[in-house]
Design a protein around this motif. Structure first.
Motif, PDB file in Angstrom:
ATOM      1  N   ASP A  32       0.730  -1.204   0.052  1.00  0.00           N
ATOM      2  CA  ASP A  32       0.101  -0.039  -0.068  1.00  0.00           C
ATOM      3  C   ASP A  32       0.815   1.198  -0.080  1.00  0.00           C
ATOM      4  N   GLY A  33       0.247   2.050  -0.853  1.00  0.00           N
ATOM      5  CA  GLY A  33       1.191   3.655  -0.850  1.00  0.00           C
ATOM      6  C   GLY A  33       2.262   3.522  -1.661  1.00  0.00           C
ATOM      7  N   TRP A  34       2.553   2.540  -2.595  1.00  0.00           N
ATOM      8  CA  TRP A  34       3.595   2.474  -3.408  1.00  0.00           C
ATOM      9  C   TRP A  34       3.302   2.203  -5.007  1.00  0.00           C
ATOM     10  N   SER A  35       3.724   2.604  -5.898  1.00  0.00           N
ATOM     11  CA  SER A  35       3.529   2.508  -7.147  1.00  0.00           C
ATOM     12  C   SER A  35       4.491   1.942  -8.222  1.00  0.00           C
ATOM     13  N   ALA A  36       4.631   1.159  -9.216  1.00  0.00           N
ATOM     14  CA  ALA A  36       5.602   0.721  -9.835  1.00  0.00           C
ATOM     15  C   ALA A  36       6.079   1.973 -10.904  1.00  0.00           C
ATOM     16  N   GLU A  37       7.126   2.497 -10.775  1.00  0.00           N
ATOM     17  CA  GLU A  37       7.650   3.721 -11.487  1.00  0.00           C
ATOM     18  C   GLU A  37       8.080   3.374 -13.043  1.00  0.00           C
ATOM     19  N   GLY A  38       8.316   2.116 -13.315  1.00  0.00           N
ATOM     20  CA  GLY A  38       8.399   1.557 -14.684  1.00  0.00           C
ATOM     21  C   GLY A  38       9.499   0.905 -15.049  1.00  0.00           C
ATOM     22  N   LYS A  39      10.705   0.873 -14.275  1.00  0.00           N
ATOM     23  CA  LYS A  39      11.931   0.233 -14.387  1.00  0.00           C
ATOM     24  C   LYS A  39      11.901  -1.281 -13.785  1.00  0.00           C
ATOM     25  N   GLN A  40      12.134  -2.200 -14.640  1.00  0.00           N
ATOM     26  CA  GLN A  40      11.876  -3.570 -14.065  1.00  0.00           C
ATOM     27  C   GLN A  40      13.422  -4.259 -14.450  1.00  0.00           C
ATOM     28  N   GLY A  41      13.883  -5.098 -13.659  1.00  0.00           N
ATOM     29  CA  GLY A  41      15.297  -5.570 -13.756  1.00  0.00           C
ATOM     30  C   GLY A  41      15.867  -6.457 -12.876  1.00  0.00           C
ATOM     31  N   SER A  42      17.158  -6.487 -12.872  1.00  0.00           N
ATOM     32  CA  SER A  42      17.838  -7.151 -11.786  1.00  0.00           C
ATOM     33  C   SER A  42      17.969  -6.247 -10.621  1.00  0.00           C
ATOM     34  N   ARG A  43      18.030  -6.781  -9.499  1.00  0.00           N
ATOM     35  CA  ARG A  43      18.282  -6.008  -8.205  1.00  0.00           C
ATOM     36  C   ARG A  43      19.276  -4.781  -8.512  1.00  0.00           C
ATOM     37  N   GLU A  44      20.296  -5.267  -8.834  1.00  0.00           N
ATOM     38  CA  GLU A  44      21.378  -4.266  -9.244  1.00  0.00           C
ATOM     39  C   GLU A  44      21.020  -3.307 -10.315  1.00  0.00           C
ATOM     40  N   GLU A  45      20.312  -3.691 -11.248  1.00  0.00           N
ATOM     41  CA  GLU A  45      19.868  -2.837 -12.430  1.00  0.00           C
ATOM     42  C   GLU A  45      18.829  -1.683 -11.982  1.00  0.00           C
ATOM     43  N   CYS A  46      18.008  -2.170 -10.967  1.00  0.00           N
ATOM     44  CA  CYS A  46      16.875  -1.213 -10.479  1.00  0.00           C
ATOM     45  C   CYS A  46      17.781  -0.412  -9.270  1.00  0.00           C
ATOM     46  N   LEU A  47      18.530  -0.740  -8.679  1.00  0.00           N
ATOM     47  CA  LEU A  47      19.330   0.012  -7.765  1.00  0.00           C
ATOM     48  C   LEU A  47      20.176   1.097  -8.296  1.00  0.00           C
ATOM     49  N   ALA A  48      20.808   0.879  -9.507  1.00  0.00           N
ATOM     50  CA  ALA A  48      21.504   1.805 -10.571  1.00  0.00           C
ATOM     51  C   ALA A  48      20.340   2.892 -11.208  1.00  0.00           C
ATOM     52  N   HIS A  49      19.269   2.207 -11.372  1.00  0.00           N
ATOM     53  CA  HIS A  49      18.562   3.200 -11.729  1.00  0.00           C
ATOM     54  C   HIS A  49      17.906   4.203 -10.782  1.00  0.00           C
ATOM     55  N   ILE A  50      17.585   3.760  -9.562  1.00  0.00           N
ATOM     56  CA  ILE A  50      17.647   4.547  -8.365  1.00  0.00           C
ATOM     57  C   ILE A  50      18.400   5.744  -8.066  1.00  0.00           C
ATOM     58  N   ASN A  51      19.680   5.303  -8.583  1.00  0.00           N
ATOM     59  CA  ASN A  51      20.802   6.190  -7.917  1.00  0.00           C
ATOM     60  C   ASN A  51      20.802   7.458  -9.063  1.00  0.00           C
ATOM     61  N   GLU A  52      20.324   6.933 -10.254  1.00  0.00           N
ATOM     62  CA  GLU A  52      20.403   8.062 -11.272  1.00  0.00           C
ATOM     63  C   GLU A  52      19.228   9.000 -11.262  1.00  0.00           C
ATOM     64  N   VAL A  53      17.916   8.531 -10.787  1.00  0.00           N
ATOM     65  CA  VAL A  53      16.860   9.434 -11.093  1.00  0.00           C
ATOM     66  C   VAL A  53      16.567  10.051  -9.622  1.00  0.00           C
ATOM     67  N   TRP A  54      16.927   9.388  -8.321  1.00  0.00           N
ATOM     68  CA  TRP A  54      16.685  10.004  -6.907  1.00  0.00           C
ATOM     69  C   TRP A  54      17.861  10.836  -6.445  1.00  0.00           C
ATOM     70  N   THR A  55      17.710  12.138  -6.985  1.00  0.00           N
ATOM     71  CA  THR A  55      18.781  13.019  -6.764  1.00  0.00           C
ATOM     72  C   THR A  55      18.554  13.980  -5.674  1.00  0.00           C
ATOM     73  N   ASP A  56      17.418  13.862  -5.234  1.00  0.00           N
ATOM     74  CA  ASP A  56      16.961  14.878  -4.041  1.00  0.00           C
ATOM     75  C   ASP A  56      16.387  13.975  -3.223  1.00  0.00           C
ATOM     76  N   MET A  57      16.961  13.710  -2.023  1.00  0.00           N
ATOM     77  CA  MET A  57      16.447  12.712  -1.083  1.00  0.00           C
ATOM     78  C   MET A  57      15.368  13.413  -0.142  1.00  0.00           C
ATOM     79  N   ARG A  58      15.143  14.490  -0.091  1.00  0.00           N
ATOM     80  CA  ARG A  58      14.171  15.117   0.648  1.00  0.00           C
ATOM     81  C   ARG A  58      12.752  14.812   0.310  1.00  0.00           C
ATOM     82  N   PRO A  59      11.834  14.264   1.000  1.00  0.00           N
ATOM     83  CA  PRO A  59      10.519  14.094   0.815  1.00  0.00           C
ATOM     84  C   PRO A  59       9.764  15.208  -0.026  1.00  0.00           C
TER      85      PRO A  59
END
Length: 71
Positions: A32-59
């Motif tokens: 609950d409260g979460w939705s798919a962002e669009g990226k699917q892949g291995s754990r490493e691929e998904c974490l790498a994608h997050i590192n690229e797109v989540w540049t501002d950690m503030r809520p």
């Protein structure tokens, strides 16, 4: 958590209303409260994608408050 947690080793990048990112098993219902962002892949691929797109950690709510206060 390792890739053996899912039959095909596949994960999703998920995001919540505060624009915070995480990964989730592709073969399980989203929490609950979460939705798919669009990226699917291995754990490493998904974490790498997050590192690229989540540049501002503030809520999102904090970013909006700071913007409205001119900070």
């Amino acid at each position: 958590m390792n890739d053996s947690s899912t039959p095909d080793g596949s994960y999703l990048v998920v995001v919540n209303d505060e624009q915070q990112y995480s990964i989730w098993w592709a073969n399980r219902a989203l929490p609950d409260g979460w939705s798919a962002e669009g990226k699917q892949g291995s754990r490493e691929e998904c974490l790498a994608h997050i590192n690229e797109v989540w540049t501002d950690m503030r809520p999102l709510s904090l970013r909006r408050r700071m913007e409205s206060a001119g900070i």
